[in-house]
Design a protein around this motif. Structure first.
Motif, PDB file in Angstrom:
ATOM      1  N   SER A 118      -2.102 102.430 -11.577  1.00 54.96           N
ATOM      2  CA  SER A 118      -1.869 103.669 -12.321  1.00 54.96           C
ATOM      3  C   SER A 118      -0.495 104.209 -11.942  1.00 54.96           C
ATOM      4  O   SER A 118       0.097 103.785 -10.942  1.00 54.96           O
ATOM      5  CB  SER A 118      -2.942 104.705 -11.983  1.00 54.96           C
ATOM      6  N   GLU A 119       0.001 105.131 -12.708  1.00 50.88           N
ATOM      7  CA  GLU A 119       1.282 105.752 -12.382  1.00 50.88           C
ATOM      8  C   GLU A 119       1.196 106.511 -11.061  1.00 50.88           C
ATOM      9  O   GLU A 119       2.160 106.573 -10.294  1.00 50.88           O
ATOM     10  CB  GLU A 119       1.719 106.697 -13.507  1.00 50.88           C
ATOM     11  N   GLU A 120       0.023 107.081 -10.796  1.00 48.98           N
ATOM     12  CA  GLU A 120      -0.185 107.810  -9.535  1.00 48.98           C
ATOM     13  C   GLU A 120      -0.069 106.871  -8.339  1.00 48.98           C
ATOM     14  O   GLU A 120       0.533 107.231  -7.321  1.00 48.98           O
ATOM     15  CB  GLU A 120      -1.549 108.494  -9.538  1.00 48.98           C
ATOM     16  N   MET A 125       3.076 104.696  -3.663  1.00 51.58           N
ATOM     17  CA  MET A 125       3.769 103.609  -2.965  1.00 51.58           C
ATOM     18  C   MET A 125       5.259 103.887  -2.842  1.00 51.58           C
ATOM     19  O   MET A 125       5.878 103.585  -1.813  1.00 51.58           O
ATOM     20  CB  MET A 125       3.519 102.282  -3.692  1.00 51.58           C
ATOM     21  N   GLU A 126       5.846 104.481  -3.877  1.00 47.36           N
ATOM     22  CA  GLU A 126       7.273 104.806  -3.831  1.00 47.36           C
ATOM     23  C   GLU A 126       7.561 105.852  -2.756  1.00 47.36           C
ATOM     24  O   GLU A 126       8.557 105.739  -2.029  1.00 47.36           O
ATOM     25  CB  GLU A 126       7.727 105.311  -5.204  1.00 47.36           C
ATOM     26  N   ALA A 148      -3.919  97.018  -2.358  1.00 43.03           N
ATOM     27  CA  ALA A 148      -5.325  96.634  -2.483  1.00 43.03           C
ATOM     28  C   ALA A 148      -6.086  97.677  -3.305  1.00 43.03           C
ATOM     29  O   ALA A 148      -6.905  97.340  -4.168  1.00 43.03           O
ATOM     30  CB  ALA A 148      -5.953  96.484  -1.101  1.00 43.03           C
ATOM     31  N   LYS A 149      -5.792  98.935  -3.047  1.00 44.62           N
ATOM     32  CA  LYS A 149      -6.433 100.022  -3.793  1.00 44.62           C
ATOM     33  C   LYS A 149      -6.046  99.968  -5.267  1.00 44.62           C
ATOM     34  O   LYS A 149      -6.891 100.159  -6.151  1.00 44.62           O
ATOM     35  CB  LYS A 149      -6.037 101.365  -3.191  1.00 44.62           C
ATOM     36  N   ALA A 198       7.838  94.650  -8.982  1.00 44.08           N
ATOM     37  CA  ALA A 198       7.106  93.723  -9.849  1.00 44.08           C
ATOM     38  C   ALA A 198       5.781  94.333 -10.304  1.00 44.08           C
ATOM     39  O   ALA A 198       5.369  94.157 -11.458  1.00 44.08           O
ATOM     40  CB  ALA A 198       6.852  92.409  -9.109  1.00 44.08           C
ATOM     41  N   ILE A 199       5.121  95.050  -9.389  1.00 40.43           N
ATOM     42  CA  ILE A 199       3.865  95.723  -9.748  1.00 40.43           C
ATOM     43  C   ILE A 199       4.134  96.827 -10.760  1.00 40.43           C
ATOM     44  O   ILE A 199       3.403  96.982 -11.751  1.00 40.43           O
ATOM     45  CB  ILE A 199       3.177  96.288  -8.482  1.00 40.43           C
TER      46      ILE A 199
END
Length: 230
Positions: A118-120, A125-126, A148-149, A198-199
């Protein structure tokens, strides 16, 4: 031999801690027979029940093996004890096998995350990767757990968490070693950024490839920086 006398509450737990520290320091080695119950009582200044309870706890954690009629022996890393607390550093062979599992799980995990994220999750991660004060094993662990989540598979999330727990000690030592070489730290950080990109772009094939490259790099560095010096 410097041994702390144990006189406070939860005596058996303190005995467990002392024995684990002595294993870590090399005073007790893998395959070695522990001193007898009587000798351990004298060594730590505690009663027999405390020592027996401690041995039971250590046996349950996979740290020792009790051979009836022979004594208690220090165990090596046991893959069947992945879900239990581990004290000992895995060997090079153990780490290689753990990374084989990680490569199978986490390349697929990265691919799934690129599809299901998701964008969230991307934002989370960012933020993690942009935090320059949060480095080392903790940040690395959090990043892989976020992927993983993002994969959306709860069982996969738990499997990655179990494997990460089994490797926690050796990975903490790994990050202590490489923090002295800024070029290696930047290399690992950049690989994390590339995986995330990439994700973010929802490119499963590239996400899997970048994860494989990252895990191969870490395994190689880990073997040379920690395990070969152990």
């Amino acid at each position: 031999m410097n041994v702390e006398k144990i006189r406070n509450k939860k005596v058996s737990d303190r005995v467990v801690e002392q024995i684990e520290l002595m294993i870590e320091s090399g005073e007790f080695t893998i395959g070695e027979k522990l001193p007898s119950v009587r000798e351990l009582c004298e060594l730590f200044g505690v009663g027999r029940s405390a020592v027996r309870d401690a041995i039971t706890t250590l046996k349950g954690k996979g740290t020792v093996e009790v051979k009836h009629g022979e004594g208690t022996y220090i165990c090596g890393f046991d893959s069947s004890s992945l879900f239990k607390s581990q004290v000992l550093l895995p060997s090079i062979k153990d780490v290689h096998e753990l990374f084989q599992v990680r490569k199978i799980l986490e390349t697929g995990m990265a691919e799934m995350a690129s599809i299901n994220r998701s964008e969230e999750m991307i934002s989370e991660m960012e933020v993690l990767l942009s935090n320059q004060t949060d480095t080392g094993w903790g940040s690395d662990y959090s990043f892989h757990m976020l992927i993983a989540k993002a994969s959306g598979n709860e069982i996969l999330l738990q499997l990655v968490e179990f494997i990460s727990s089994a490797m926690k000690k050796v990975m903490i030592e790994f990050y202590k070693q490489i923090e002295e070489d800024i070029s290696l730290v930047r290399k690992i950080d950049q690989q994390h950024v590339t995986i995330l990109q990439a994700i973010k772009e929802q490119n499963p094939k590239l996400a899997g490839q970048e994860m494989m490259l990252h895990l191969t790099t870490v395994e190689t560095l880990l073997k040379s920086s920690v395990l070969e010096k152990a």
